[in-house]
Design a protein around this motif. Structure first.
Motif, mmCIF file in Angstrom:
data_model
loop_
_atom_site.group_PDB
_atom_site.id
_atom_site.type_symbol
_atom_site.label_atom_id
_atom_site.label_comp_id
_atom_site.label_asym_id
_atom_site.label_seq_id
_atom_site.Cartn_x
_atom_site.Cartn_y
_atom_site.Cartn_z
ATOM 1 N N ASP A 1 63.106 -66.375 -35.202
ATOM 2 C CA ASP A 1 62.411 -65.648 -34.134
ATOM 3 C C ASP A 1 63.097 -64.296 -33.887
ATOM 4 O OD1 ASP A 1 60.232 -65.812 -32.269
ATOM 5 O OD2 ASP A 1 61.686 -66.072 -30.646
ATOM 6 N N PHE A 2 64.432 -64.290 -33.895
ATOM 7 C CA PHE A 2 65.175 -63.043 -33.707
ATOM 8 C C PHE A 2 64.892 -62.093 -34.884
ATOM 9 C CE2 PHE A 2 68.950 -65.110 -31.176
ATOM 10 C CZ PHE A 2 68.050 -65.542 -30.215
ATOM 11 N N GLU A 3 64.855 -62.664 -36.095
ATOM 12 C CA GLU A 3 64.572 -61.867 -37.291
ATOM 13 C C GLU A 3 63.207 -61.178 -37.143
ATOM 14 O OE1 GLU A 3 64.583 -64.124 -40.976
ATOM 15 O OE2 GLU A 3 63.660 -62.467 -42.060
ATOM 16 N N ASN A 4 62.224 -61.947 -36.722
ATOM 17 C CA ASN A 4 60.876 -61.388 -36.536
ATOM 18 C C ASN A 4 60.866 -60.288 -35.480
ATOM 19 O OD1 ASN A 4 59.750 -63.049 -38.461
ATOM 20 N ND2 ASN A 4 59.168 -64.633 -36.995
ATOM 21 N N PHE A 5 61.615 -60.512 -34.395
ATOM 22 C CA PHE A 5 61.687 -59.533 -33.306
ATOM 23 C C PHE A 5 62.194 -58.181 -33.831
ATOM 24 C CE2 PHE A 5 64.502 -57.504 -30.145
ATOM 25 C CZ PHE A 5 63.613 -57.255 -29.108
ATOM 26 N N TYR A 6 63.294 -58.226 -34.608
ATOM 27 C CA TYR A 6 63.863 -56.973 -35.111
ATOM 28 C C TYR A 6 62.992 -56.354 -36.198
ATOM 29 C CZ TYR A 6 68.121 -57.584 -32.367
ATOM 30 O OH TYR A 6 69.009 -57.697 -31.323
ATOM 31 N N LYS A 7 62.299 -57.181 -36.952
ATOM 32 C CA LYS A 7 61.369 -56.634 -37.959
ATOM 33 C C LYS A 7 60.265 -55.850 -37.269
ATOM 34 C CE LYS A 7 61.735 -59.087 -42.267
ATOM 35 N NZ LYS A 7 61.526 -60.436 -42.796
ATOM 36 N N ASP A 8 59.767 -56.411 -36.169
ATOM 37 C CA ASP A 8 58.728 -55.724 -35.390
ATOM 38 C C ASP A 8 59.227 -54.372 -34.872
ATOM 39 O OD1 ASP A 8 56.988 -57.811 -35.723
ATOM 40 O OD2 ASP A 8 57.298 -58.688 -33.729
ATOM 41 N N LYS A 9 60.546 -54.281 -34.625
ATOM 42 C CA LYS A 9 61.131 -53.039 -34.098
ATOM 43 C C LYS A 9 61.587 -52.115 -35.224
ATOM 44 C CE LYS A 9 61.317 -54.691 -29.776
ATOM 45 N NZ LYS A 9 60.303 -54.262 -28.814
ATOM 46 N N SER A 10 61.302 -52.484 -36.471
ATOM 47 C CA SER A 10 61.720 -51.715 -37.655
ATOM 48 C C SER A 10 63.234 -51.621 -37.811
ATOM 49 C CB SER A 10 61.125 -50.302 -37.637
ATOM 50 O OG SER A 10 59.734 -50.384 -37.693
ATOM 51 N N MET B 1 69.015 -55.756 -26.988
ATOM 52 C CA MET B 1 70.233 -56.544 -26.785
ATOM 53 C C MET B 1 69.915 -58.030 -26.544
ATOM 54 S SD MET B 1 73.601 -56.241 -26.353
ATOM 55 C CE MET B 1 74.640 -55.183 -25.347
ATOM 56 N N ASP B 2 68.676 -58.340 -26.181
ATOM 57 C CA ASP B 2 68.328 -59.720 -25.785
ATOM 58 C C ASP B 2 68.696 -60.784 -26.827
ATOM 59 O OD1 ASP B 2 67.463 -58.874 -23.341
ATOM 60 O OD2 ASP B 2 65.323 -58.924 -23.818
ATOM 61 N N PRO B 3 68.330 -60.588 -28.110
ATOM 62 C CA PRO B 3 68.687 -61.627 -29.093
ATOM 63 C C PRO B 3 70.205 -61.797 -29.221
ATOM 64 C CG PRO B 3 67.034 -60.160 -29.999
ATOM 65 C CD PRO B 3 67.517 -59.527 -28.727
ATOM 66 N N ASP C 1 77.112 -52.446 -27.532
ATOM 67 C CA ASP C 1 77.494 -51.720 -26.322
ATOM 68 C C ASP C 1 78.144 -50.381 -26.662
ATOM 69 O OD1 ASP C 1 76.785 -52.757 -23.901
ATOM 70 O OD2 ASP C 1 78.412 -54.236 -23.838
ATOM 71 N N LEU C 2 78.996 -50.407 -27.695
ATOM 72 C CA LEU C 2 79.712 -49.196 -28.082
ATOM 73 C C LEU C 2 78.833 -48.184 -28.806
ATOM 74 C CD1 LEU C 2 83.076 -50.676 -29.469
ATOM 75 C CD2 LEU C 2 82.889 -49.009 -27.623
ATOM 76 N N PHE C 3 78.034 -48.681 -29.767
ATOM 77 C CA PHE C 3 77.350 -47.752 -30.692
ATOM 78 C C PHE C 3 75.825 -47.779 -30.622
ATOM 79 C CE2 PHE C 3 81.132 -49.601 -32.985
ATOM 80 C CZ PHE C 3 81.984 -48.534 -32.761
ATOM 81 N N GLY C 4 75.277 -48.804 -29.955
ATOM 82 C CA GLY C 4 73.834 -49.034 -30.092
ATOM 83 C C GLY C 4 72.943 -48.203 -29.191
ATOM 84 N N HIS C 5 73.569 -47.407 -28.321
ATOM 85 C CA HIS C 5 72.725 -46.758 -27.308
ATOM 86 C C HIS C 5 72.296 -45.335 -27.661
ATOM 87 C CE1 HIS C 5 73.108 -50.244 -24.785
ATOM 88 N NE2 HIS C 5 74.414 -50.227 -24.974
ATOM 89 N N ASP C 6 72.700 -44.841 -28.848
ATOM 90 C CA ASP C 6 72.079 -43.582 -29.288
ATOM 91 C C ASP C 6 71.533 -43.795 -30.699
ATOM 92 O OD1 ASP C 6 73.793 -41.760 -31.392
ATOM 93 O OD2 ASP C 6 75.093 -43.081 -30.211
ATOM 94 N N ALA C 7 70.590 -42.966 -31.055
ATOM 95 C CA ALA C 7 69.810 -43.187 -32.278
ATOM 96 C C ALA C 7 70.688 -43.250 -33.533
ATOM 97 C CB ALA C 7 68.755 -42.097 -32.419
#
Ligand SMILES: [Fe+2]
Ligand SMILES: [Fe+2]
Length: 172
Positions: free
Chosen positions: A26-35, A84-86, A142-148
């Motif tokens: 389910d997590f895999e599918n979630f991130y696939k949907d988000k590219s 961050m949810d998954p 938290d450290l790196f995920g908040h900018d593109a």
């Protein structure tokens, strides 16, 4: 010979490991949907690991003359919206699985079932790694995920994860 109680707990654990695989799918599918194919890949490998855990449990039960009963797998029902949810749900889930493994271990200890305790040693250690991985993913996000750019790099890194069969499977 496995006691009824230990065998039942291990049989239940087969189901929980398959549920873990289902949850991570389910997590895999979630991130696939988000590219975010790298995050999706990380969980894709995780799915394979969880299926291997279930197989190890089944093999152990079979080797000890117990007929495995496969039960229905619950629907993954953790709501996912934020990236961050998954990661957070993953850590919580692994902490829960650790508790389950410890319950199996405690039952084996109670019965002086040293064979099962030895078998479960690997899982106890594995849960330590699972929790560390899950918690590292949260810290790194938290450290790196908040900018593109940071997110792009994290995703690229997670794309490189490949499945390796558990050592306990390849050692014998
Ligand atoms: Fe597992
Ligand atoms: Fe796990």
């Amino acid at each position: 010979m496995l006691s009824e109680n230990v065998a039942k707990l291990l049989n239940n654990q087969v189901n929980k490991e398959f549920y873990s695989a289902y949850l991570y799918l389910d997590f895999e599918n979630f991130y696939k949907d988000k590219s975010l194919d790298g995050f999706a890949n990380w969980y894709h490998v995780q799915v394979q690991e969880e299926v291997a855990h279930a197989q190890l449990m089944m093999q152990y039960l079979q080797d000890n003359d117990y007929s495995v009963t496969l039960e229905a797998i619950d629907k993954p029902n953790i709501p996912l919206s934020d990236l961050m949810d998954p990661l957070k749900a993953g850590l919580k889930h692994e902490q829960y699985v650790t508790e389950l493994i410890h319950n199996c271990y405690a039952a084996a200890y109670e019965e002086k079932d040293f064979r099962t305790m030895q078998f479960l040693d690997w899982f106890v250690k594995e849960q330590g790694e699972e929790e560390k991985n899950a918690s590292d993913m949260i810290s790194r996000f938290d450290l790196f995920g908040h900018d593109a750019k940071g997110l792009y790099d994290l995703d690229a890194e997670y794309k490189t994860r490949t499945y390796v069969a558990p050592s306990i499977m390849t050692n014998n």
